[in-house]
Design a protein around this motif. Structure first.
Motif, mmCIF file in Angstrom:
data_model
loop_
_atom_site.group_PDB
_atom_site.id
_atom_site.type_symbol
_atom_site.label_atom_id
_atom_site.label_comp_id
_atom_site.label_asym_id
_atom_site.label_seq_id
_atom_site.Cartn_x
_atom_site.Cartn_y
_atom_site.Cartn_z
ATOM 1 N N ALA A 116 -2.689 7.864 -10.826
ATOM 2 C CA ALA A 116 -1.768 8.931 -11.224
ATOM 3 C C ALA A 116 -1.684 9.037 -12.743
ATOM 4 O O ALA A 116 -1.738 10.137 -13.313
ATOM 5 N N ASN A 117 -1.567 7.901 -13.419
ATOM 6 C CA ASN A 117 -1.512 7.907 -14.884
ATOM 7 C C ASN A 117 -2.811 8.444 -15.478
ATOM 8 O O ASN A 117 -2.798 9.155 -16.493
ATOM 9 N N SER A 118 -3.949 8.113 -14.837
ATOM 10 C CA SER A 118 -5.240 8.595 -15.327
ATOM 11 C C SER A 118 -5.320 10.119 -15.235
ATOM 12 O O SER A 118 -5.781 10.788 -16.170
ATOM 13 N N ARG A 119 -4.860 10.677 -14.123
ATOM 14 C CA ARG A 119 -4.901 12.136 -13.964
ATOM 15 C C ARG A 119 -3.990 12.825 -14.965
ATOM 16 O O ARG A 119 -4.347 13.858 -15.541
ATOM 17 N N ILE A 120 -2.819 12.241 -15.171
ATOM 18 C CA ILE A 120 -1.880 12.825 -16.128
ATOM 19 C C ILE A 120 -2.443 12.757 -17.541
ATOM 20 O O ILE A 120 -2.364 13.732 -18.316
ATOM 21 N N TYR A 121 -3.052 11.637 -17.894
ATOM 22 C CA TYR A 121 -3.602 11.457 -19.246
ATOM 23 C C TYR A 121 -4.796 12.379 -19.495
ATOM 24 O O TYR A 121 -4.917 12.974 -20.575
ATOM 25 N N VAL B 57 0.853 -1.181 0.000
ATOM 26 C CA VAL B 57 0.000 0.000 0.000
ATOM 27 C C VAL B 57 0.900 1.245 0.000
ATOM 28 O O VAL B 57 2.100 1.158 0.251
ATOM 29 N N GLY B 58 0.314 2.373 -0.289
ATOM 30 C CA GLY B 58 1.081 3.610 -0.316
ATOM 31 C C GLY B 58 0.174 4.812 -0.356
ATOM 32 O O GLY B 58 -1.042 4.709 -0.148
ATOM 33 N N ILE B 59 0.771 5.962 -0.621
ATOM 34 C CA ILE B 59 0.030 7.224 -0.674
ATOM 35 C C ILE B 59 0.441 7.996 -1.917
ATOM 36 O O ILE B 59 1.640 8.169 -2.184
ATOM 37 N N LEU B 60 -0.546 8.433 -2.677
ATOM 38 C CA LEU B 60 -0.322 9.298 -3.832
ATOM 39 C C LEU B 60 -0.483 10.745 -3.393
ATOM 40 O O LEU B 60 -1.513 11.111 -2.825
ATOM 41 N N TYR C 283 6.794 10.493 -9.642
ATOM 42 C CA TYR C 283 7.991 10.339 -8.821
ATOM 43 C C TYR C 283 7.746 9.242 -7.780
ATOM 44 O O TYR C 283 6.787 9.287 -7.026
ATOM 45 N N GLY C 284 8.655 8.277 -7.760
ATOM 46 C CA GLY C 284 8.520 7.156 -6.838
ATOM 47 C C GLY C 284 8.067 5.874 -7.519
ATOM 48 O O GLY C 284 8.128 4.802 -6.915
ATOM 49 N N GLU C 285 7.613 5.984 -8.756
ATOM 50 C CA GLU C 285 7.212 4.757 -9.463
ATOM 51 C C GLU C 285 8.430 3.879 -9.721
ATOM 52 O O GLU C 285 8.376 2.657 -9.553
ATOM 53 N N HIS C 286 9.543 4.508 -10.115
ATOM 54 C CA HIS C 286 10.749 3.745 -10.436
ATOM 55 C C HIS C 286 11.977 4.189 -9.631
ATOM 56 O O HIS C 286 12.942 3.418 -9.552
ATOM 57 N N GLU C 287 11.977 5.377 -9.082
ATOM 58 C CA GLU C 287 13.143 5.853 -8.343
ATOM 59 C C GLU C 287 13.562 4.855 -7.266
ATOM 60 O O GLU C 287 12.722 4.330 -6.538
ATOM 61 N N VAL C 288 14.852 4.582 -7.188
ATOM 62 C CA VAL C 288 15.464 3.617 -6.254
ATOM 63 C C VAL C 288 14.661 2.318 -6.144
ATOM 64 O O VAL C 288 14.526 1.748 -5.067
ATOM 65 N N ARG D 71 -0.551 0.227 -3.964
ATOM 66 C CA ARG D 71 0.389 0.984 -4.794
ATOM 67 C C ARG D 71 0.063 0.871 -6.279
ATOM 68 O O ARG D 71 0.144 1.851 -7.026
ATOM 69 N N ARG D 72 -0.331 -0.313 -6.710
ATOM 70 C CA ARG D 72 -0.665 -0.520 -8.124
ATOM 71 C C ARG D 72 -1.827 0.371 -8.545
ATOM 72 O O ARG D 72 -1.807 0.975 -9.624
ATOM 73 N N LYS D 73 -2.841 0.464 -7.673
ATOM 74 C CA LYS D 73 -3.996 1.303 -7.970
ATOM 75 C C LYS D 73 -3.621 2.781 -7.978
ATOM 76 O O LYS D 73 -4.162 3.580 -8.754
ATOM 77 N N LEU D 74 -2.712 3.160 -7.096
ATOM 78 C CA LEU D 74 -2.281 4.561 -7.044
ATOM 79 C C LEU D 74 -1.555 4.964 -8.323
ATOM 80 O O LEU D 74 -1.733 6.076 -8.822
#
Length: 300
Positions: free
Chosen positions: A209-214, A47-50, A225-230, A202-205
């Protein structure tokens, strides 16, 4: 006592059966059957936070809620003077909101532990005081030996040590671990009046995020940021400006930090890993005596 070919094959067959592989013997040849498909338990999803920085208004309600949830001093969120300089998290403030002047105007950004998918702090901890929970949060427990290796191991400089305490702890955001165990959402998410914070798998977040950007390409840059970093983090951010304009490191790459030390950890004897901690302990134990010697020398 020697062993002939027949006995060897019997031992080999028994060992394989004992290891969980069923088989039949044809003469002197052991033919294993297919592995049985066992019911596998699906892994627990992180889980995570967007954090949508375009929605944050700098109200600092998240700071107040975080302090209350963690029994820390509650900040005066009406004090806007805190935005005059960039703040870091501390042992009494596990999350802070900073203001940035960018190419597209004023932007407020919430900062806290990022809860890496493969945390450097957990890999560096010799006594497993730092733990990556199955559903994502990175937490600290009291079996800490005080080596503080977790601090330089974090690319985001989040673990903070209580230097002034007689019983010091490592303080950082735990993603409200205790609240999650009780079936509640993190306090900061619950308190945000602008819905700038979204909690979930996290997958849903990432999908959100991609939906909002699109759907609003003029409001966001095409980067989560955070999808792939480290290697990925539990906290994910979207923004209308490049992330280097709002205080984020953009030089981290996508390799999880523990990967950099994997070869070292497998090749170096354990004594070399424990040696720095031993020296720190010796220094701590001998320092008071040295102080007494200095004071005695000063009297002379």
């Amino acid at each position: 006592m020697g062993i002939n070919r027949r006995n060897f094959l019997k031992v080999l067959g028994g060992g394989i059966v004992g290891g969980g592989i069923a088989g039949t013997a044809l003469g002197n040849i052991f033919i294993p059957k297919r592995f049985k498909a066992e019911a596998s338990v699906p892994p627990v999803e992180f889980v995570g936070i967007l954090v949508d920085t375009t929605r944050c208004v700098g109200c600092r309600s998240c700071e107040e809620a975080c302090a209350q949830a963690n029994h820390l001093p509650v900040p005066d969120i009406s004090d806007t003077s805190v935005f005059e300089k960039r703040r870091q998290t501390s042992v009494t403030q596990l999350t802070v909101v900073n203001r940035y002047q960018t190419s597209k105007g004023e932007v407020f950004v919430k900062t806290q532990c990022m809860h890496c998918n493969q945390p450097g702090c957990v890999a560096a901890c010799l006594v497993k005081a730092m733990e990556k929970r199955k559903n994502g949060p990175v937490t600290w427990e009291r079996n800490c030996m005080g080596c503080r290796y977790c601090m330089p191991s974090c690319p985001f400089e989040m673990p903070k040590f209580e230097y002034e305490s007689s019983n010091p702890r490592i303080q950082k955001c735990s993603l409200c671990w205790e609240r999650l165990k009780a079936g509640e959402v993190p306090a900061c998410v619950e308190a945000c009046p602008e819905k700038a914070l979204t909690f979930g798998p996290r997958r849903k977040l990432i999908e959100e995020a991609n939906s909002r950007i699109y759907n609003s390409p003029r409001e966001y840059i095409t980067h989560i940021y955070g999808e792939h970093e480290v290697g990925g983090t539990g906290y994910l951010y979207i923004s209308k400006v490049p992330f280097d304009q709002i205080g984020f490191r953009t030089d981290l790459g996508t390799i999880p930090y523990p990967e950099y030390s994997k070869g070292f950890l497998y090749s170096v004897p354990l004594v070399l890993l424990l040696w720095p901690a031993f020296l720190i302990g010796v220094n701590t134990l001998t320092k008071p005596d040295e102080d007494k010697i200095r004071k005695g020398g000063a009297r002379r």
